[in-house]
Design an enzyme around this catalytic site. Structure first.
Site, PDB file in Angstrom:
ATOM      1  N   ARG A  30     101.579  51.272  17.806  1.00  0.00           N
ATOM      2  CA  ARG A  30     100.679  52.439  17.906  1.00  0.00           C
ATOM      3  C   ARG A  30      99.620  52.443  16.800  1.00  0.00           C
ATOM      4  O   ARG A  30      99.188  53.514  16.373  1.00  0.00           O
ATOM      5  CB  ARG A  30     101.460  53.753  17.884  1.00  0.00           C
ATOM      6  CG  ARG A  30     102.385  53.948  19.064  1.00  0.00           C
ATOM      7  CD  ARG A  30     101.583  54.258  20.311  1.00  0.00           C
ATOM      8  NE  ARG A  30     102.433  54.492  21.461  1.00  0.00           N
ATOM      9  CZ  ARG A  30     102.783  55.700  21.894  1.00  0.00           C
ATOM     10  NH1 ARG A  30     102.359  56.760  21.270  1.00  0.00           N
ATOM     11  NH2 ARG A  30     103.535  55.805  22.954  1.00  0.00           N
ATOM     12  N   ARG A  34      95.698  57.302  17.942  1.00  0.00           N
ATOM     13  CA  ARG A  34      96.522  58.233  17.185  1.00  0.00           C
ATOM     14  C   ARG A  34      95.911  58.685  15.879  1.00  0.00           C
ATOM     15  O   ARG A  34      95.245  59.694  15.847  1.00  0.00           O
ATOM     16  CB  ARG A  34      97.934  57.643  16.929  1.00  0.00           C
ATOM     17  CG  ARG A  34      98.568  57.053  18.147  1.00  0.00           C
ATOM     18  CD  ARG A  34      98.967  58.090  19.112  1.00  0.00           C
ATOM     19  NE  ARG A  34     100.338  58.512  18.899  1.00  0.00           N
ATOM     20  CZ  ARG A  34     100.919  59.487  19.601  1.00  0.00           C
ATOM     21  NH1 ARG A  34     100.244  60.117  20.513  1.00  0.00           N
ATOM     22  NH2 ARG A  34     102.167  59.813  19.373  1.00  0.00           N
ATOM     23  N   ARG A  43      87.206  58.588  21.907  1.00  0.00           N
ATOM     24  CA  ARG A  43      87.959  59.107  23.049  1.00  0.00           C
ATOM     25  C   ARG A  43      87.478  60.478  23.535  1.00  0.00           C
ATOM     26  O   ARG A  43      87.883  60.923  24.617  1.00  0.00           O
ATOM     27  CB  ARG A  43      89.446  59.206  22.673  1.00  0.00           C
ATOM     28  CG  ARG A  43      90.270  57.936  22.865  1.00  0.00           C
ATOM     29  CD  ARG A  43      90.602  57.679  24.335  1.00  0.00           C
ATOM     30  NE  ARG A  43      90.934  58.914  25.034  1.00  0.00           N
ATOM     31  CZ  ARG A  43      92.091  59.553  24.922  1.00  0.00           C
ATOM     32  NH1 ARG A  43      93.054  59.049  24.200  1.00  0.00           N
ATOM     33  NH2 ARG A  43      92.300  60.691  25.544  1.00  0.00           N
ATOM     34  N   ASP A  79      98.558  51.380  28.062  1.00  0.00           N
ATOM     35  CA  ASP A  79      99.785  52.177  28.039  1.00  0.00           C
ATOM     36  C   ASP A  79     100.774  51.547  29.004  1.00  0.00           C
ATOM     37  O   ASP A  79     100.379  50.825  29.935  1.00  0.00           O
ATOM     38  CB  ASP A  79      99.513  53.634  28.420  1.00  0.00           C
ATOM     39  CG  ASP A  79     100.715  54.517  28.074  1.00  0.00           C
ATOM     40  OD1 ASP A  79     100.823  54.942  26.913  1.00  0.00           O
ATOM     41  OD2 ASP A  79     101.568  54.732  28.951  1.00  0.00           O
ATOM     42  N   TYR A 154     110.573  57.286  33.567  1.00  0.00           N
ATOM     43  CA  TYR A 154     109.408  58.135  33.867  1.00  0.00           C
ATOM     44  C   TYR A 154     109.256  58.360  35.368  1.00  0.00           C
ATOM     45  O   TYR A 154     108.955  59.469  35.828  1.00  0.00           O
ATOM     46  CB  TYR A 154     108.130  57.520  33.294  1.00  0.00           C
ATOM     47  CG  TYR A 154     108.019  57.694  31.796  1.00  0.00           C
ATOM     48  CD1 TYR A 154     107.866  58.970  31.240  1.00  0.00           C
ATOM     49  CD2 TYR A 154     108.083  56.613  30.932  1.00  0.00           C
ATOM     50  CE1 TYR A 154     107.779  59.144  29.863  1.00  0.00           C
ATOM     51  CE2 TYR A 154     107.997  56.772  29.554  1.00  0.00           C
ATOM     52  CZ  TYR A 154     107.848  58.047  29.030  1.00  0.00           C
ATOM     53  OH  TYR A 154     107.766  58.223  27.674  1.00  0.00           O
TER      54      TYR A 154
END
Ligand code: CP3
Length: 349
Positions: A30, A34, A43, A79, A154
């Site tokens: 990561r 972030r 973003r 992702d 998920y």
């Protein structure tokens, strides 16, 4: 030296191959996104999943931590749910929550949407990987995918889950459906890794973030064959395969046997103990607790020095966190940590 020979001599790939580079290589799970202000800026106004299909954005965000921290590898900005999105699964990444699936998979009739991934589905993504391989030069690009169990969680739960109750309900109660579901996910994840490597990634990491919820026996019976299929899908490409999970101290041997060249270790198990569990040929990646980065600098660096010493028990060690960078982390702490690690002598065997 050609760029591919300097790439092969990079500290990260050398350590992945069990050689001793000039310094302990370091990158951070990561690291892209972030905590970086330049990430938050680029973003602005673009949804997470849309940004993953924007070639220029993927290139820029992947490069940001390499430029800023001087890390030894780039992790591709994407992702784990991106290949599912690319084949048309109705899902989104909700800020502060994570992946949310509109129509959770509970029956065999819903499996048809999990068709094979074709190169055209991810052409904007592989274009980014090619551009990055060129721009990064001698810094390796790590491609990645989500492992079948974590992606299944998920898909079956419909979103993040604490106890993975519905996932295990299917695993124990409907083994045929379970194996068909994980088999399909494994094909998609394997194809996604292959396409990233063919486009220029020089290592891959399989993230099984939630596998730590399983006992060793259940992991071996219900999950390991499917994760092995993903890792096997890129076996002929000759790139190092890293296999990582959280809370997987009891699974380190099984996750390595699934076909990993490098085993990711979270912060709960010291690296020398991880080597005892995996075996003397272990090559490990890890394992600073990400919350340590909120401690005073001397504490962070003292802990990092201990991890480097513990990593000397392995045939190769790549420094990383034990899980991803927390969003509130001060980026300067990461830069200072990279500088500190690079200044340390490489411990002998
Ligand atoms: O820096 C990197 O490592 C590169 C990219 C990366 C992302 N996700 C980007 C991302 C990687 C390697 C992942 C993997 C991933 N995604 C995992 C496995 C690794 C792990 O941490 O265990 C998992 C479980 C996911 C699913 C997911 N995606 C979660 C749980 C979240 C967090 C949701 C939140 O906001 O708290 C995401 C979103 C996500 N993926 C972000 C990023 C940069 C944040 C989204 C944003 O910035 O808007």
């Amino acid at each position: 030296m050609t760029s591919s020979s300097s790439l092969a001599a990079s500290p990260f790939l050398a350590a992945c191959h069990g050689q001793r580079p000039d310094h302990v290589p370091v990158w951070f799970m990561r690291q892209a996104g972030r905590s970086l202000p330049e990430y938050l800026k680029i973003r602005e106004g673009t949804a997470m999943l849309d940004s993953c299909f924007e070639t220029d954005m993927v290139v820029e965000i992947t490069m940001q931590p390499v430029r800023r921290h001087g890390v030894d590898a780039a992790i591709f900005f994407s992702d784990i749910v991106v290949p599912l999105k690319a084949i048309g699964v109705d899902l989104d990444i909700v800020p502060g929550t994570g992946p949310v699936v509109a129509d959770p998979i509970r029956t065999v009739g819903q499996l048809d949407q999990l068709r094979d991934l074709e190169p055209d589905d991810v052409s904007s993504i592989t274009a980014a990987a090619s551009a990055l391989a060129h721009e990064l030069g001698s810094t390796p690009l790590i491609g990645f995918a989500g492992a079948p169990f974590t992606l299944a969680s998920y898909l079956v739960e419909g979103g993040p889950s604490r106890d993975h109750r519905r996932t295990k309900q299917m695993m124990y109660g409907e083994p045929d459906l379970w194996n068909e579901l994980l088999g399909r996910i494994a094909r998609i994840a394997g194809q996604f890794l292959r396409l990233q490597v063919e486009a220029g990634a020089s290592a891959v990491q399989l993230f099984d973030s939630w596998a730590g919820t399983l006992s060793l026996a259940d992991y071996q019976r219900y999950v390991q064959p499917h994760s092995a299929a993903v890792l096997d899908a890129v076996a002929d490409l000759g790139v190092p395969r890293i296999h990582f999970g959280v809370g997987t101290g009891e699974l380190l041997g099984a996750m390595t046997e699934a076909g990993a060249d490098v085993t990711g270790v979270d912060w709960r198990v010291p690296l020398d103990e991880a080597v005892r569990r995996i075996g003397p040929d272990a090559i490990v990646q890890g394992n600073l607790d990400p919350t340590t980065l909120f401690a005073p600098t001397e504490v962070v660096h003292a802990r990092a020095a201990e991890i480097i010493a513990e990593g000397a028990a392995a045939r190769g060690h790549i420094f990383n966190l034990g899980h991803g960078v927390l969003p509130a982390t001060d980026p300067d702490t990461l830069t200072r940590l990279v500088d500190f690690i690079h200044a340390q002598p490489v411990p002998g065997p």
